[in-house]
Design a protein around this motif. Sequence first.
Motif: not given
Lengths: 90, 203
Positions: B35, A40, A50, B165, A42-48, B44-45, B33, A31-33, B163, A35, B82, A28-29, B80, B147
């Motif tokens: 997001n 989490d 960086s 979603r 407790v909440t079951g949330l997926e987060y990133s 390309v992507e 958390v 990248k400078t970062s 929560v 993820d 990447p 791909g292009w 943001r 919860l």
Amino acid sequence: MRRVLRIIALWIAIGSLAGWAALGGNRGWTKTSIDHKHLDAVTGLEYSVSENRFVPGIDLLALSWISAAVLFGGSLIRLQRKQPTTTHEI
Amino acid sequence: MKYRSLTFVLFIALAGVLRASPEDFDFKDPKGVNNVSFKTDAPVETIKGSASGITGKVTFDPANPGAVRGKIVVATPSMRVPNPKMQQHLHSGQWLDAAKYPEITFEVVSAKDVKTEGDTTTANVLGKMTIKGTTREITVPVKMTYLKDKLKQRSGVEGDLLVLRANFNVKRSDFGINPGQMLNKVSDDIQLTLGVAGSAPRS
């Protein structure tokens, strides 16, 4: 001079390909970062989260190869020496 | 004796009312958390990014989840991607104009098709979405998980968590984001995924 240009071109082409592959071979292009996924509990949330990391992409690889091609092309140009001009007085 | 019985009945009724009363959940998240991620097709992507600057307040009544109301706010500068050049474009006046429009908001108007199973409610939430100063009404399928008493596990304070979603699409042209331009480079459809938790501490 021609030989030097060709060696530099070859080094750029091989070096950029090796560097690109070593740093992840990102198709791909650039990248400078990157993820990282976390969950989490407790909440079951997926987060990133960086992380600052340089990952070269195909844009940088292409730029390197174009530079190498330009150098190689430059080595093919035949420089013509200027002929000294002579004047004949009659 | 009669008064004592009456007081007892009133106390039970009051406890029931208090238990069923709506709670205000604050979505400011010091843990980072919460997001919103976005995704759009490009050559390309696929362009993928996220935003973490989320705030907002939602009023939720576990006894009446359909009455959910509130507003979720995303700080545009927190969005943001990447690639630094792409990020510069994203925040520029041509795209999101983060300096002029620092907030993206979704305000709940009503909820339909409300279904509750255990602690989880699903609903089609009608809301006002504002991006780059343009407001449109959209319907978003939302999953709300209540919860009870879980806040203590997260931050050591007695209280509840909510929560939210959601997965939905918006068209950038609907919100004046470079409309009709560069469609060969960035798709008109933007896929948004929301995953946020709000807290309601008990005082």
